[in-house]
Design an enzyme around this catalytic site. Sequence first.
Site, mmCIF file in Angstrom:
data_model
loop_
_atom_site.group_PDB
_atom_site.id
_atom_site.type_symbol
_atom_site.label_atom_id
_atom_site.label_comp_id
_atom_site.label_asym_id
_atom_site.label_seq_id
_atom_site.Cartn_x
_atom_site.Cartn_y
_atom_site.Cartn_z
ATOM 1 N N SER A 114 -60.907 3.304 32.893
ATOM 2 C CA SER A 114 -61.756 3.968 33.520
ATOM 3 C C SER A 114 -62.049 4.496 34.883
ATOM 4 O O SER A 114 -61.335 5.344 34.935
ATOM 5 C CB SER A 114 -62.889 3.025 32.648
ATOM 6 O OG SER A 114 -63.960 4.458 32.669
ATOM 7 N N ASP A 181 -61.277 8.588 22.549
ATOM 8 C CA ASP A 181 -62.111 8.470 23.714
ATOM 9 C C ASP A 181 -62.832 9.952 24.669
ATOM 10 O O ASP A 181 -61.388 10.216 25.431
ATOM 11 C CB ASP A 181 -60.634 7.757 24.755
ATOM 12 C CG ASP A 181 -61.588 7.012 26.356
ATOM 13 O OD1 ASP A 181 -63.064 7.805 26.928
ATOM 14 O OD2 ASP A 181 -60.905 6.473 26.757
ATOM 15 N N HIS A 195 -64.078 4.427 24.085
ATOM 16 C CA HIS A 195 -63.799 4.164 25.137
ATOM 17 C C HIS A 195 -63.956 3.085 25.800
ATOM 18 O O HIS A 195 -63.103 2.452 26.220
ATOM 19 C CB HIS A 195 -64.561 5.608 25.798
ATOM 20 C CG HIS A 195 -64.695 5.122 27.404
ATOM 21 N ND1 HIS A 195 -62.992 5.097 28.195
ATOM 22 C CD2 HIS A 195 -65.203 4.409 28.449
ATOM 23 C CE1 HIS A 195 -63.044 5.451 29.360
ATOM 24 N NE2 HIS A 195 -64.595 4.520 29.680
#
Length: 231
Positions: A114, A181, A195
């Site tokens: 991320s 995601d 995600h």
Amino acid sequence: MGLAGAALLAAGVLVVAPSAVSGGGPLAAATDCPDVEVIFARGTSEPPGVGRVGQALVDSLREQTGLNIDAYGVNYPAGRLQLGGGDGANDTISRVKSVVQTCPNTKIVLGGYSQGASVMDIVAGVPVGGITWGNALPAQYADHVVALATFGNIADRSGTPISSQSQLLGSKTIDVCNPSDPICHAGPGNQWSGHTEGYVPVYTDQAARFIAARLLAGQPHLPGDSQPQPT
């Protein structure tokens, strides 16, 4: 000095000498060095450390390789405003330099999830959106990096993943994007859970296989080694 005193002195030498040698010499330094160090940048709002995805990657690597693997969590804020990427990149580079200096034979693996993946974009010299804060890894240290793995990297959504954009580390990189995601995939069917929950263990295991092949065989790319493709 009598015979008894000489004997005691000799015994003391025998007892002390081995500990003196093992306490601070090159042999001790080599023994303390791991086979591999994984330097991983956690995702947004995760507590300090390597984070859930990073820990799953490290665990899978240990299982797949049987090597002595240390893990280092990149020291950066990982806040919601995402203003600490440069700090994370600089800390990553500082850690790489430290490992190379103290343990030159230790193989280095980089990774990020991320926001942590954006940290690795900066390290690889391809920051998203032309971000100018933070530094790229100096070229002389690139040979010490065996592999790099990113998960849920926003650069994938814009079609600029590290694997195809970075001259420095691209050939050693696997960019993993869960097709559901929304951070890294622009297609239909996206959901936030893709995600936050979609990478462990399927994609962390896949990335570990990619990395393990390089750790064990030392090859920059293996025939038939594929990356997950968004659908």
